[in-house]
Design a protein around this motif. Structure first.
Motif, mmCIF file in Angstrom:
data_model
loop_
_atom_site.group_PDB
_atom_site.id
_atom_site.type_symbol
_atom_site.label_atom_id
_atom_site.label_comp_id
_atom_site.label_asym_id
_atom_site.label_seq_id
_atom_site.Cartn_x
_atom_site.Cartn_y
_atom_site.Cartn_z
ATOM 1 N N CYS A 1 63.356 20.782 -40.326
ATOM 2 C CA CYS A 1 64.255 21.854 -39.877
ATOM 3 C C CYS A 1 63.495 22.970 -39.174
ATOM 4 C CB CYS A 1 64.988 22.483 -41.063
ATOM 5 S SG CYS A 1 65.592 21.325 -42.313
ATOM 6 N N VAL A 2 62.258 23.196 -39.614
ATOM 7 C CA VAL A 2 61.562 24.422 -39.213
ATOM 8 C C VAL A 2 61.092 24.390 -37.760
ATOM 9 C CG1 VAL A 2 60.919 25.004 -41.581
ATOM 10 C CG2 VAL A 2 59.337 23.644 -40.165
ATOM 11 N N GLY A 3 61.036 23.191 -37.154
ATOM 12 C CA GLY A 3 60.711 23.109 -35.732
ATOM 13 C C GLY A 3 61.726 23.880 -34.908
ATOM 14 N N CYS A 4 62.947 23.924 -35.371
ATOM 15 C CA CYS A 4 63.992 24.685 -34.665
ATOM 16 C C CYS A 4 64.254 26.030 -35.333
ATOM 17 C CB CYS A 4 65.298 23.901 -34.628
ATOM 18 S SG CYS A 4 65.204 22.403 -33.609
ATOM 19 N N HIS A 5 64.383 26.038 -36.660
ATOM 20 C CA HIS A 5 64.798 27.267 -37.356
ATOM 21 C C HIS A 5 63.627 28.195 -37.668
ATOM 22 C CE1 HIS A 5 69.061 26.393 -37.764
ATOM 23 N NE2 HIS A 5 68.723 25.145 -37.975
ATOM 24 N N GLY A 6 62.399 27.786 -37.296
ATOM 25 C CA GLY A 6 61.245 28.666 -37.464
ATOM 26 C C GLY A 6 60.469 28.337 -38.721
ATOM 27 N N GLU A 7 59.161 28.469 -38.620
ATOM 28 C CA GLU A 7 58.235 28.110 -39.699
ATOM 29 C C GLU A 7 58.588 28.840 -40.997
ATOM 30 O OE1 GLU A 7 56.126 25.528 -40.967
ATOM 31 O OE2 GLU A 7 56.235 25.444 -38.777
ATOM 32 N N ASN A 8 58.957 30.115 -40.906
ATOM 33 C CA ASN A 8 59.342 30.873 -42.099
ATOM 34 C C ASN A 8 60.844 31.087 -42.170
ATOM 35 O OD1 ASN A 8 56.603 31.307 -42.927
ATOM 36 N ND2 ASN A 8 56.457 32.732 -41.198
ATOM 37 N N GLY A 9 61.572 30.247 -41.441
ATOM 38 C CA GLY A 9 63.030 30.398 -41.428
ATOM 39 C C GLY A 9 63.497 31.477 -40.473
ATOM 40 N N VAL A 10 62.550 32.048 -39.718
ATOM 41 C CA VAL A 10 62.897 33.057 -38.711
ATOM 42 C C VAL A 10 62.818 32.383 -37.345
ATOM 43 C CG1 VAL A 10 62.301 35.281 -37.688
ATOM 44 C CG2 VAL A 10 62.045 34.938 -40.149
ATOM 45 N N SER A 11 63.972 32.200 -36.721
ATOM 46 C CA SER A 11 64.041 31.421 -35.481
ATOM 47 C C SER A 11 63.489 32.182 -34.292
ATOM 48 C CB SER A 11 65.502 31.050 -35.202
ATOM 49 O OG SER A 11 65.646 30.630 -33.863
ATOM 50 N N GLU A 12 62.726 31.443 -33.460
ATOM 51 C CA GLU A 12 62.254 32.026 -32.205
ATOM 52 C C GLU A 12 62.890 31.312 -31.032
ATOM 53 O OE1 GLU A 12 57.973 32.158 -32.458
ATOM 54 O OE2 GLU A 12 58.112 33.357 -34.288
ATOM 55 N N ILE A 13 63.928 30.538 -31.320
ATOM 56 C CA ILE A 13 64.584 29.754 -30.271
ATOM 57 C C ILE A 13 65.996 30.280 -30.032
ATOM 58 C CG2 ILE A 13 65.370 27.448 -29.606
ATOM 59 C CD1 ILE A 13 63.153 26.279 -31.282
ATOM 60 N N GLU A 14 66.280 30.472 -28.766
ATOM 61 C CA GLU A 14 67.595 30.990 -28.371
ATOM 62 C C GLU A 14 68.726 30.123 -28.925
ATOM 63 O OE1 GLU A 14 69.627 32.394 -24.211
ATOM 64 O OE2 GLU A 14 67.469 32.469 -24.475
ATOM 65 N N SER A 15 69.791 30.782 -29.370
ATOM 66 C CA SER A 15 71.005 30.119 -29.886
ATOM 67 C C SER A 15 70.781 29.326 -31.176
ATOM 68 C CB SER A 15 71.633 29.206 -28.835
ATOM 69 O OG SER A 15 71.997 29.966 -27.725
ATOM 70 N N THR A 16 69.617 29.477 -31.776
ATOM 71 C CA THR A 16 69.338 28.825 -33.062
ATOM 72 C C THR A 16 69.201 29.923 -34.121
ATOM 73 O OG1 THR A 16 68.188 27.057 -31.900
ATOM 74 C CG2 THR A 16 67.750 27.265 -34.256
ATOM 75 N N PRO A 17 70.030 29.890 -35.142
ATOM 76 C CA PRO A 17 70.022 31.001 -36.101
ATOM 77 C C PRO A 17 68.811 30.990 -37.027
ATOM 78 C CG PRO A 17 71.581 29.295 -36.796
ATOM 79 C CD PRO A 17 71.079 28.894 -35.432
ATOM 80 N N SER A 18 68.389 32.169 -37.446
ATOM 81 C CA SER A 18 67.419 32.288 -38.534
ATOM 82 C C SER A 18 68.124 31.937 -39.835
ATOM 83 C CB SER A 18 66.898 33.728 -38.621
ATOM 84 O OG SER A 18 66.117 34.043 -37.487
ATOM 85 N N LEU A 19 67.390 31.336 -40.769
ATOM 86 C CA LEU A 19 67.961 30.967 -42.068
ATOM 87 C C LEU A 19 67.278 31.708 -43.216
ATOM 88 C CD1 LEU A 19 68.233 27.064 -41.615
ATOM 89 C CD2 LEU A 19 70.043 28.759 -41.292
ATOM 90 N N ALA A 20 66.178 32.412 -42.934
ATOM 91 C CA ALA A 20 65.434 33.091 -43.998
ATOM 92 C C ALA A 20 66.287 34.164 -44.654
ATOM 93 C CB ALA A 20 64.172 33.727 -43.422
#
Ligand code: HEC
Ligand code: HEC
Length: 190
Positions: free
Chosen positions: A28-47
């Protein structure tokens, strides 16, 4: 004593396992970010997102109640146990602190308009005074700005209906484009 120990063991066997969730989250983290903080447009953070909200959204993607060409096939592969573990894991992560890493607010008037719109629509009555969410209600503080706007558009158009009493559809429907931009700008910076 014996009864209490038995009850405890039973509960922990059924409880979500954030450690197992961390392993399951590798995909999941490839899209939602290594720490759950997304750096990809239109992809939500989950942290720091609400555990129950994450679980419900995964169930909605899996059942087809929420449609997304990226998330639907991913959620179809998840068991109930995976969903519980993933919810526990992402909920345990520290939400992004944009007050430290974000560029200065270049649109203070939009922030002010967003603050007023939040008060007028009583967003805090469900999302909490700090907008951290609760149970099936999402954390929206510090979420990516363009994702908040996308979510509001999806509720407004009916592309997304949300759980339970469909609270968000009713709230998003009357919002103007300007209000949506202002709300997203304000909430993303909290
Ligand atoms: C290829 C990129 C990608 C991968 C991999 C991915 N996601 Fe997503 N995820 C997305 C996108 C994009 C959205 C936004 C969908 C939308 O706009 O409705 C999303 C939305 C979500 C949401 C809804 C969050 C919200 O705030 O509404 C949850 C929960 C979620 N993903 C969990 C997961 C989990 C758990 C995994 C791993 C099992 C995963 N995702 C893997 C791209 C991805
Ligand atoms: C009556 C309660 C209620 C009120 C008032 C409310 N919300 Fe919500 N909101 C919810 C619930 C419940 C959800 C989760 C819905 C779902 O399952 O999709 C949600 C979801 C959202 C989401 C999607 C988050 C994500 O990560 O996918 C956004 C953005 C949002 N709300 C913004 C707002 C804003 C902005 C306001 C005020 C204009 C507001 N909400 C007022 C209950 C409410």
């Amino acid at each position: 004593m014996a009864l209490a120990a038995w009850a405890f063991a039973n509960v922990s066997a059924a409880a979500a396992d954030a450690g197992a969730g961390k392993v399951k989250a590798e995909g999941c983290v490839g899209c939602h970010g290594e720490n759950g903080v997304s750096e990809i447009e239109s992809t939500p953070s989950l942290a720091g997102q609400s555990d129950a909200f994450i679980q419900w959204q995964l169930v909605f993607f899996r059942s087809g109640a929420r449609k997304n060409e990226v998330m639907s096939p991913i959620a179809e592969q998840l068991s109930n146990e995976d969903i519980r573990d993933l919810g526990a894991y992402f909920a345990s992560l520290k939400p992004s602190d944009h007050s430290q890493d974000r560029a200065p607010d270049n649109q203070p008037q939009l922030t002010e308009a967003g603050k007023n719109a939040v008060a007028a629509s009583r967003c805090a009555s469900c999302h909490g005074d700090d907008f951290a969410g609760n149970k099936a209600t999402a954390r929206i503080a510090g979420q990516r700005e363009e994702y908040i706007a996308k979510a509001l558009h999806d509720y407004k158009s009916g592309a997304r209906s949300g759980g339970g009493v469909a609270a968000m559809a009713e709230i998003a429907y009357p919002l103007t484009e300007q209000e949506i931009s202002a709300l997203a700008h304000y909430l993303a910076r909290l």
